[in-house]
Design a protein around this motif. Structure first.
Motif, PDB file in Angstrom:
ATOM      1  N   PRO A  21       1.109  -1.474  -0.156  1.00 17.31           N
ATOM      2  CA  PRO A  21       0.833  -0.014  -0.561  1.00 17.31           C
ATOM      3  C   PRO A  21       1.185   1.440  -0.477  1.00 17.31           C
ATOM      4  CG  PRO A  21      -0.829  -1.400   1.769  1.00 17.31           C
ATOM      5  CD  PRO A  21       0.412  -2.537   1.362  1.00 17.31           C
ATOM      6  N   ASP A  22       0.861   1.976  -0.589  1.00 17.86           N
ATOM      7  CA  ASP A  22       1.352   3.333  -0.985  1.00 17.86           C
ATOM      8  C   ASP A  22       0.680   4.829   0.158  1.00 17.86           C
ATOM      9  OD1 ASP A  22      -0.534   5.069  -1.724  1.00 17.86           O
ATOM     10  OD2 ASP A  22      -0.726   4.935  -3.708  1.00 17.86           O
ATOM     11  N   GLU A  23       0.977   5.197   0.805  1.00 11.80           N
ATOM     12  CA  GLU A  23       0.916   6.413   2.225  1.00 11.80           C
ATOM     13  C   GLU A  23      -0.119   6.350   1.548  1.00 11.80           C
ATOM     14  OE1 GLU A  23       2.952  10.205   4.025  1.00 11.80           O
ATOM     15  OE2 GLU A  23       3.265   9.870   2.456  1.00 11.80           O
ATOM     16  N   ALA A  24      -0.740   7.237   1.202  1.00  9.22           N
ATOM     17  CA  ALA A  24      -2.660   7.586   1.233  1.00  9.22           C
ATOM     18  C   ALA A  24      -3.311   6.386   1.279  1.00  9.22           C
ATOM     19  CB  ALA A  24      -2.514   8.288  -0.296  1.00  9.22           C
ATOM     20  N   GLN A  25      -3.601   5.016   0.489  1.00 10.34           N
ATOM     21  CA  GLN A  25      -3.329   3.834   0.245  1.00 10.34           C
ATOM     22  C   GLN A  25      -3.570   3.173   2.291  1.00 10.34           C
ATOM     23  OE1 GLN A  25      -1.612   1.000  -2.442  1.00 10.34           O
ATOM     24  NE2 GLN A  25      -3.514   1.689  -3.848  1.00 10.34           N
ATOM     25  N   LEU A  26      -2.260   3.494   2.647  1.00  6.92           N
ATOM     26  CA  LEU A  26      -1.974   2.888   3.835  1.00  6.92           C
ATOM     27  C   LEU A  26      -2.714   4.068   5.427  1.00  6.92           C
ATOM     28  CD1 LEU A  26      -1.104   0.973   6.384  1.00  6.92           C
ATOM     29  CD2 LEU A  26       1.140   3.230   6.493  1.00  6.92           C
TER      30      LEU A  26
END
Length: 182
Positions: A21-26
């Motif tokens: 997961p990227d930062e936004a997804q995380l």
């Protein structure tokens, strides 16, 4: 994907690859986690995220924990590689607080709900995850190495990433087999 479809089609993804997961997804995954039922607003959870070099460090902690139990070389090698099965591992910890109305079991369940909410959020975003426990979740040496207190309990290791293969949808279980009425 609507909520009912998510609940009825969710499944674990045991083979995960990059990207994590990227930062936004995380951030969305973690936001879903902290929305679960939380009697008394105790926030009875902690999420320890391992990615990149953190996965190697987590593997080293797994090895140390297994060494403390006298594991053989094959088991030690397997333990060291376990976190490398996904590009991100979230260790979900129940952080129990003494409370007159919220027993420890309820706080453990809340942390478990947070783990499930994270997996559900990842699935809804097209990512994959698998919630694993095993003996390391209960290993006191690992708990100490991760800075946990005596009353804390690891409720799971949530492996997150991109599914390596699209798994066929498992046959849905009949709810009737688990239901009875008073």
């Amino acid at each position: 994907m609507d909520a009912i479809e998510l609940l009825l089609t969710r499944q674990s993804s045991p083979r995960l690859v990059a990207p994590a997961p990227d930062e936004a997804q995380l951030n969305q995954i973690l936001a879903a986690a902290v929305r679960v039922p939380d009697h008394g607003s105790l926030t009875p959870w902690e999420f320890i995220i391992a990615k990149d070099e953190g996965l190697t460090r987590l593997g080293a902690l797994f090895v140390e924990a297994m060494q403390s139990e006298g594991a053989d070389e094959a088991a030690l090698a397997k333990a060291g590689n376990m976190p490398l099965r996904a590009p991100m591992v979230v260790t979900v910890v129940a952080k129990v607080t003494e409370h007159p109305k919220v027993p420890p079991l309820e706080q453990h369940i809340a942390a478990g709900c947070a783990c499930m909410a994270m997996q559900q959020a990842a699935f809804a975003m097209g990512l994959g995850g698998i919630w694993r426990t095993g003996p390391l979740a209960f290993n006191r040496h690992l708990h100490q190495a991760m800075g946990l207190s005596a009353q804390d309990q690891i409720v799971g290791f949530l492996y997150l990433g991109t599914p390596a293969v699209k798994a066929p949808l498992k046959q849905q279980k009949s709810p009737e087999s688990a239901v009875r009425y008073l």
